[in-house]
Scaffold this active site. Structure first.
Site, PDB file in Angstrom:
ATOM      1  N   CYS A   1      10.180  -6.467 -19.769  1.00 49.69           N
ATOM      2  CA  CYS A   1      11.332  -6.804 -19.301  1.00 49.69           C
ATOM      3  C   CYS A   1      12.186  -7.438 -20.161  1.00 49.69           C
ATOM      4  O   CYS A   1      12.165  -6.745 -21.270  1.00 49.69           O
ATOM      5  CB  CYS A   1      11.363  -7.630 -17.978  1.00 49.69           C
ATOM      6  SG  CYS A   1      12.999  -7.521 -17.490  1.00 49.69           S
TER       7      CYS A   1
ATOM      8  N   HIS B   1       8.762  -3.596 -14.113  1.00 52.57           N
ATOM      9  CA  HIS B   1       7.073  -4.298 -14.619  1.00 52.57           C
ATOM     10  C   HIS B   1       5.627  -3.736 -14.291  1.00 52.57           C
ATOM     11  O   HIS B   1       5.185  -3.620 -13.236  1.00 52.57           O
ATOM     12  CB  HIS B   1       8.057  -5.616 -13.609  1.00 52.57           C
ATOM     13  CG  HIS B   1       8.749  -6.818 -14.393  1.00 52.57           C
ATOM     14  ND1 HIS B   1       8.581  -8.128 -14.613  1.00 52.57           N
ATOM     15  CD2 HIS B   1      10.536  -6.340 -14.369  1.00 52.57           C
ATOM     16  CE1 HIS B   1       9.277  -8.756 -15.609  1.00 52.57           C
ATOM     17  NE2 HIS B   1      10.356  -7.538 -15.165  1.00 52.57           N
TER      18      HIS B   1
ATOM     19  N   GLU C   1       3.161  -5.199 -14.157  1.00 52.90           N
ATOM     20  CA  GLU C   1       2.156  -5.493 -13.963  1.00 52.90           C
ATOM     21  C   GLU C   1       2.483  -5.777 -12.123  1.00 52.90           C
ATOM     22  O   GLU C   1       1.371  -6.328 -11.484  1.00 52.90           O
ATOM     23  CB  GLU C   1       2.424  -7.179 -14.468  1.00 52.90           C
ATOM     24  CG  GLU C   1       3.754  -7.664 -14.022  1.00 52.90           C
ATOM     25  CD  GLU C   1       5.049  -7.643 -14.271  1.00 52.90           C
ATOM     26  OE1 GLU C   1       5.691  -8.214 -14.263  1.00 52.90           O
ATOM     27  OE2 GLU C   1       5.074  -6.408 -15.027  1.00 52.90           O
TER      28      GLU C   1
END
Length: 251
Positions: A123, A223, A225
């Protein structure tokens, strides 16, 4: 051969940049260096050792000493970059700049690139990479697209499809297309010199960039994660870091 004699690194150490922001825990309400746990979980689940690199005053010498202790670097998400760094005045929706974090991450990235250290941007990290190579950003995507579909707000991530560019490192890692989790109101505008686009979404927004060549330098606007059921990007940075650590020992 015992572990102390082996040239094989057990688990590569990956440095992750962090926020420096207000945090509350128990009776305490203070500024703190912090990072959401999913970033750490992504690295450790892939076999790496995660260490936090909080923003602080930096020089080329300090950046070099920090990176001596890691085999890979993850530039994480967070506050918008200062638009002065890419020659623009701030948009009304652009975050208040964080000059300490900006300087910290640009210095770490510059040193990482100099020594061929593997780099993964996430990001904000993708935007740091682009600006470091002279690129620019769209400061507020709704002005460009007419919608806020890339950042729904209130911490809710938007799932959207992205399509990779054939022949790129990212395409080798995740294939032709992938569903990703997005939360960004800014995006890459003019691409930085030497970088290539490795993925776009259905709106044509650049969602991933990379630096061609042998060294692992890849950044995604989404993202990963937030979808650790697909660990490929974290596995890729850990694998690249392990190779780097082996090469560093053999020099």
């Amino acid at each position: 051969m015992n572990g102390s004699d082996s040239h094989e690194p057990a688990h590569p150490i990956i440095g992750l940049t962090t926020y420096l922001d207000r945090a509350q825990t128990g009776v305490w309400d203070v500024r703190a260096g912090l990072l959401p746990a999913p970033y750490l979980n992504g690295i450790t689940a892939a076999g790496g050792i995660a260490v936090l690199l909080p923003p602080q005053p930096v020089s080329p010498e300090i950046a070099a000493r920090v990176l001596d202790g890691v085999a890979g670097l993850v530039l994480t998400g967070g506050r918008d970059l200062d638009p002065a760094g890419y020659g623009q005045d701030p948009h009304a929706e652009t975050d208040r700049p964080d000059p300490v974090r900006d300087a910290w991450e640009f210095a770490l990235l510059d040193e990482a690139l100099r020594r061929g250290l593997p780099v993964l941007g996430i990001c904000r990290g993708a935007q740091v990479l682009n600006v470091a190579f002279g690129g620019t950003l769209h400061q507020h995507l709704p002005d460009v697209l007419g919608s806020n579909g890339h950042r729904a707000g209130n911490g809710v991530f938007t799932e959207m499809p992205v399509r990779t560019v054939a022949g790129t490192r990212l395409a080798e890692l995740i294939g032709e297309a992938c569903e990703v989790q997005c939360y960004h109101h800014q995006a890459i505008a003019e691409l930085g010199a030497k970088l290539v686009v490795s993925a776009r979404d259905d709106d044509g927004v650049i969602e991933a960039i990379e630096l061609p060549g042998e060294n692992f330098v890849l950044a995604v606007q989404w993202h990963p994660e937030e979808s650790l059921d697909d660990p490929r990007l974290f596995s890729a940075i850990v694998d690249a870091a392990e190779r780097y650590a082996v090469q560093r020992v053999s020099r």
